[in-house]
Design a protein around this motif. Sequence first.
Motif, PDB file in Angstrom:
ATOM      1  N   ASP A 165     102.855 -14.343 -20.553  1.00 34.76           N
ATOM      2  CA  ASP A 165     101.911 -13.732 -19.470  1.00 34.76           C
ATOM      3  C   ASP A 165     101.772 -12.060 -20.215  1.00 34.76           C
ATOM      4  O   ASP A 165     100.572 -11.777 -19.965  1.00 34.76           O
ATOM      5  CB  ASP A 165     102.169 -13.670 -18.271  1.00 34.76           C
ATOM      6  N   HIS A 166     102.502 -11.677 -20.299  1.00 32.99           N
ATOM      7  CA  HIS A 166     102.664  -9.984 -20.940  1.00 32.99           C
ATOM      8  C   HIS A 166     101.564 -10.064 -22.037  1.00 32.99           C
ATOM      9  O   HIS A 166     100.964  -9.063 -22.122  1.00 32.99           O
ATOM     10  CB  HIS A 166     103.818  -9.259 -20.850  1.00 32.99           C
ATOM     11  N   ILE A 167     101.896 -10.867 -23.145  1.00 29.83           N
ATOM     12  CA  ILE A 167     101.309 -10.669 -24.293  1.00 29.83           C
ATOM     13  C   ILE A 167      99.905 -11.181 -24.193  1.00 29.83           C
ATOM     14  O   ILE A 167      99.203 -10.536 -24.668  1.00 29.83           O
ATOM     15  CB  ILE A 167     101.855 -11.757 -25.237  1.00 29.83           C
ATOM     16  N   ALA A 168      99.642 -12.208 -23.212  1.00 30.75           N
ATOM     17  CA  ALA A 168      98.210 -12.650 -22.803  1.00 30.75           C
ATOM     18  C   ALA A 168      97.423 -11.707 -22.175  1.00 30.75           C
ATOM     19  O   ALA A 168      96.268 -11.411 -22.399  1.00 30.75           O
ATOM     20  CB  ALA A 168      98.346 -13.916 -22.052  1.00 30.75           C
ATOM     21  N   GLU A 169      98.057 -10.854 -21.040  1.00 33.64           N
ATOM     22  CA  GLU A 169      97.412  -9.678 -20.538  1.00 33.64           C
ATOM     23  C   GLU A 169      96.908  -8.774 -21.582  1.00 33.64           C
ATOM     24  O   GLU A 169      95.787  -8.092 -21.429  1.00 33.64           O
ATOM     25  CB  GLU A 169      98.378  -9.130 -19.707  1.00 33.64           C
ATOM     26  N   SER A 170      97.688  -8.414 -22.775  1.00 36.51           N
ATOM     27  CA  SER A 170      97.289  -7.509 -23.512  1.00 36.51           C
ATOM     28  C   SER A 170      96.335  -7.961 -24.706  1.00 36.51           C
ATOM     29  O   SER A 170      95.544  -7.180 -25.306  1.00 36.51           O
ATOM     30  CB  SER A 170      98.515  -7.017 -24.446  1.00 36.51           C
ATOM     31  N   ASP A 171      96.016  -9.350 -24.704  1.00 38.84           N
ATOM     32  CA  ASP A 171      94.889  -9.998 -25.354  1.00 38.84           C
ATOM     33  C   ASP A 171      94.042 -10.738 -24.565  1.00 38.84           C
ATOM     34  O   ASP A 171      94.129 -11.831 -24.859  1.00 38.84           O
ATOM     35  CB  ASP A 171      95.714 -10.661 -26.685  1.00 38.84           C
ATOM     36  N   PRO A 172      93.219 -10.415 -23.742  1.00 34.80           N
ATOM     37  CA  PRO A 172      92.575 -11.228 -23.140  1.00 34.80           C
ATOM     38  C   PRO A 172      91.637 -12.100 -23.617  1.00 34.80           C
ATOM     39  O   PRO A 172      91.187 -13.215 -23.291  1.00 34.80           O
ATOM     40  CB  PRO A 172      91.818 -10.465 -21.899  1.00 34.80           C
ATOM     41  N   THR A 173      90.966 -11.717 -24.768  1.00 34.22           N
ATOM     42  CA  THR A 173      90.203 -12.458 -25.558  1.00 34.22           C
ATOM     43  C   THR A 173      90.714 -13.415 -26.605  1.00 34.22           C
ATOM     44  O   THR A 173      90.017 -14.000 -27.298  1.00 34.22           O
ATOM     45  CB  THR A 173      88.854 -11.642 -26.338  1.00 34.22           C
ATOM     46  N   ASN A 174      92.102 -13.545 -26.821  1.00 37.61           N
ATOM     47  CA  ASN A 174      93.004 -14.353 -27.820  1.00 37.61           C
ATOM     48  C   ASN A 174      92.322 -13.987 -29.033  1.00 37.61           C
ATOM     49  O   ASN A 174      92.012 -14.953 -30.031  1.00 37.61           O
ATOM     50  CB  ASN A 174      92.750 -15.793 -27.460  1.00 37.61           C
ATOM     51  N   GLU A 175      92.204 -12.835 -29.611  1.00 36.78           N
ATOM     52  CA  GLU A 175      91.765 -12.046 -30.606  1.00 36.78           C
ATOM     53  C   GLU A 175      92.777 -11.550 -31.589  1.00 36.78           C
ATOM     54  O   GLU A 175      92.788 -11.401 -33.025  1.00 36.78           O
ATOM     55  CB  GLU A 175      90.629 -11.256 -30.756  1.00 36.78           C
ATOM     56  N   TYR A 176      93.982 -11.241 -30.815  1.00 39.70           N
ATOM     57  CA  TYR A 176      94.873 -10.420 -31.613  1.00 39.70           C
ATOM     58  C   TYR A 176      96.432 -10.813 -31.763  1.00 39.70           C
ATOM     59  O   TYR A 176      97.039 -10.362 -32.628  1.00 39.70           O
ATOM     60  CB  TYR A 176      94.744  -8.899 -31.237  1.00 39.70           C
ATOM     61  N   ALA A 177      96.856 -11.382 -30.451  1.00 44.71           N
ATOM     62  CA  ALA A 177      98.073 -12.118 -30.458  1.00 44.71           C
ATOM     63  C   ALA A 177      98.295 -13.440 -30.784  1.00 44.71           C
ATOM     64  O   ALA A 177      97.775 -14.169 -29.988  1.00 44.71           O
ATOM     65  CB  ALA A 177      98.807 -11.513 -29.119  1.00 44.71           C
ATOM     66  N   ARG A 178      99.281 -13.767 -31.444  1.00 43.14           N
ATOM     67  CA  ARG A 178      99.540 -15.344 -31.573  1.00 43.14           C
ATOM     68  C   ARG A 178     101.255 -15.552 -31.218  1.00 43.14           C
ATOM     69  O   ARG A 178     102.002 -14.681 -31.583  1.00 43.14           O
ATOM     70  CB  ARG A 178      99.345 -15.802 -32.882  1.00 43.14           C
ATOM     71  N   MET A 179     101.361 -16.631 -30.464  1.00 40.08           N
ATOM     72  CA  MET A 179     102.597 -16.960 -30.110  1.00 40.08           C
ATOM     73  C   MET A 179     103.119 -18.303 -30.502  1.00 40.08           C
ATOM     74  O   MET A 179     102.157 -19.302 -30.358  1.00 40.08           O
ATOM     75  CB  MET A 179     102.977 -16.688 -28.685  1.00 40.08           C
ATOM     76  N   GLY A 180     104.380 -18.644 -30.798  1.00 43.43           N
ATOM     77  CA  GLY A 180     104.888 -19.915 -30.944  1.00 43.43           C
ATOM     78  C   GLY A 180     106.219 -20.044 -30.568  1.00 43.43           C
ATOM     79  O   GLY A 180     106.850 -19.071 -30.207  1.00 43.43           O
ATOM     80  N   ALA A 181     106.849 -21.408 -30.631  1.00 43.27           N
ATOM     81  CA  ALA A 181     108.415 -21.291 -30.156  1.00 43.27           C
ATOM     82  C   ALA A 181     108.902 -22.484 -30.778  1.00 43.27           C
ATOM     83  O   ALA A 181     108.338 -23.612 -31.183  1.00 43.27           O
ATOM     84  CB  ALA A 181     108.408 -21.688 -28.605  1.00 43.27           C
ATOM     85  N   VAL A 182     110.214 -22.755 -31.021  1.00 43.04           N
ATOM     86  CA  VAL A 182     110.927 -23.754 -31.322  1.00 43.04           C
ATOM     87  C   VAL A 182     112.352 -23.682 -30.483  1.00 43.04           C
ATOM     88  O   VAL A 182     112.853 -22.571 -30.254  1.00 43.04           O
ATOM     89  CB  VAL A 182     111.285 -23.463 -33.004  1.00 43.04           C
ATOM     90  N   ALA A 183     112.708 -24.963 -30.124  1.00 43.05           N
ATOM     91  CA  ALA A 183     113.928 -25.052 -29.570  1.00 43.05           C
ATOM     92  C   ALA A 183     115.065 -25.837 -30.153  1.00 43.05           C
ATOM     93  O   ALA A 183     114.825 -26.394 -31.380  1.00 43.05           O
ATOM     94  CB  ALA A 183     113.701 -25.594 -28.272  1.00 43.05           C
ATOM     95  N   TYR A 184     116.261 -25.514 -29.717  1.00 43.27           N
ATOM     96  CA  TYR A 184     117.348 -26.271 -30.693  1.00 43.27           C
ATOM     97  C   TYR A 184     118.474 -26.541 -29.826  1.00 43.27           C
ATOM     98  O   TYR A 184     118.552 -25.820 -28.759  1.00 43.27           O
ATOM     99  CB  TYR A 184     117.913 -25.275 -31.924  1.00 43.27           C
ATOM    100  N   ASN A 185     119.046 -27.776 -30.030  1.00 42.85           N
ATOM    101  CA  ASN A 185     120.374 -27.945 -29.754  1.00 42.85           C
ATOM    102  C   ASN A 185     121.333 -28.334 -30.797  1.00 42.85           C
ATOM    103  O   ASN A 185     121.720 -27.470 -31.801  1.00 42.85           O
ATOM    104  CB  ASN A 185     120.445 -29.039 -28.555  1.00 42.85           C
ATOM    105  N   SER A 186     121.928 -29.699 -30.942  1.00 46.03           N
ATOM    106  CA  SER A 186     122.636 -30.045 -32.089  1.00 46.03           C
ATOM    107  C   SER A 186     121.798 -30.004 -33.303  1.00 46.03           C
ATOM    108  O   SER A 186     122.075 -29.878 -34.516  1.00 46.03           O
ATOM    109  CB  SER A 186     123.193 -31.405 -31.769  1.00 46.03           C
TER     110      SER A 186
END
Length: 397
Positions: free
Chosen positions: A220-241
């Motif tokens: 939400d914080h990253i999205a708030e700084s980039d309301p037009t979705n032009e500058y910030a990109r995010m992704g994720a990866v999870a792990y266990n074994s």
Amino acid sequence: MTNCAIMKISKLLSNDDGNFTMMAALMLPILFAAGTLAVDATNAFSMKTRLQNAADSAALATTSQLAQEKITESQAVAYAENFFNGQVADDANAFTAFSATPTVTLSKTGTGKKTVFTVKVAATGTQELTGFARFVGKETLDVTVNGTSESARDGSNPLSMMLVLDRSGSMDWASGRTTTQTVPRYCGWGWYRYRCGTTTQEVDVPKIEVLKEAVANLADHIAESDPTNEYARMGAVAYNSSTGNSDKQSISWDKSDVTDFANGLNATGGTNSEYAMKWGYEQVTGSGEINAHVSKNGSSKPSKFIVFMTDGENNVGSSSQDDYADKQTLRYCDKAKEDGTIIFSVAFQAPTRGKELLSSCASGENYYYDAESADELTKAFKDIGEEAVKLVTRLTR
């Protein structure tokens, strides 16, 4: 004139006895004057340097506080004055009869997250001159400095961020936070029991649920700084074994994708961060990521971040409890940092070996967070968001 007289006069003229004393007497006032003027010049330069540093620091600190909304506009002038005075407090002992009073001017342009604050700090410092200067009629020396700083929330700073998240079985353990739950209430005894309304009970909140909250706040914080979705990109990866395809969320412009991904995580299995870190590193540093920014915002050098989190230690690798997975994870951390990626790492009630890996992976001690409670975890992710969406603060004097 006789030859004898001529010789006596010649001898007298060539005699240098007493010349040093005479020359010293003539030069002493000049040397004294030069020395005192040199002292005054040195003091003037030193005072100007200290005042300039104080003015610059006060301007920078004030604009930063304004942009972070830690002070209001009505508090800004007093904040800058107090900051400046604190910076020069020791100078009263460094210079004779020293005094300096700042004049602060505040202005702003824009609105909302695009507000740019400009703080100007001007000051004139005064010190008493040495004896010779006062002898020739100059009592004090005045030096004037100016420091100006502009600051804004940098919502237009291109960035790519990958989250590397632990979803091992220990993430289902109690976090130390509790909540109340409404459950059915039953009356009667033995076989004769019947539902008679509801009651509330206190239950533990699993660590995985706290992580989901922290990730949502960060996104939400990253999205708030980039309301037009032009500058910030995010992704994720999870792990266990291991790290399978379902554990991967590719980087995108829509930050809510990361929140949805985290909300779908289940805590189970062992811990092996090697492949998750490898995939995260490749995603955030790949040419495809740069191309995405070039086509959207024209930047070929987006800021790159990895947020690495665990509550445990790697226990799956070439053999159980071996440190092979640690070494491989650290290898990819080092490669990411060599490619200009900033790594934040967060230990959530982790054991010593887990903390050591996270500390080694981080881009420095200021990028490592040791969260021993649920509140500390959510605060760590909040701080990471604020650091990633950096303040654009520059001196403009």
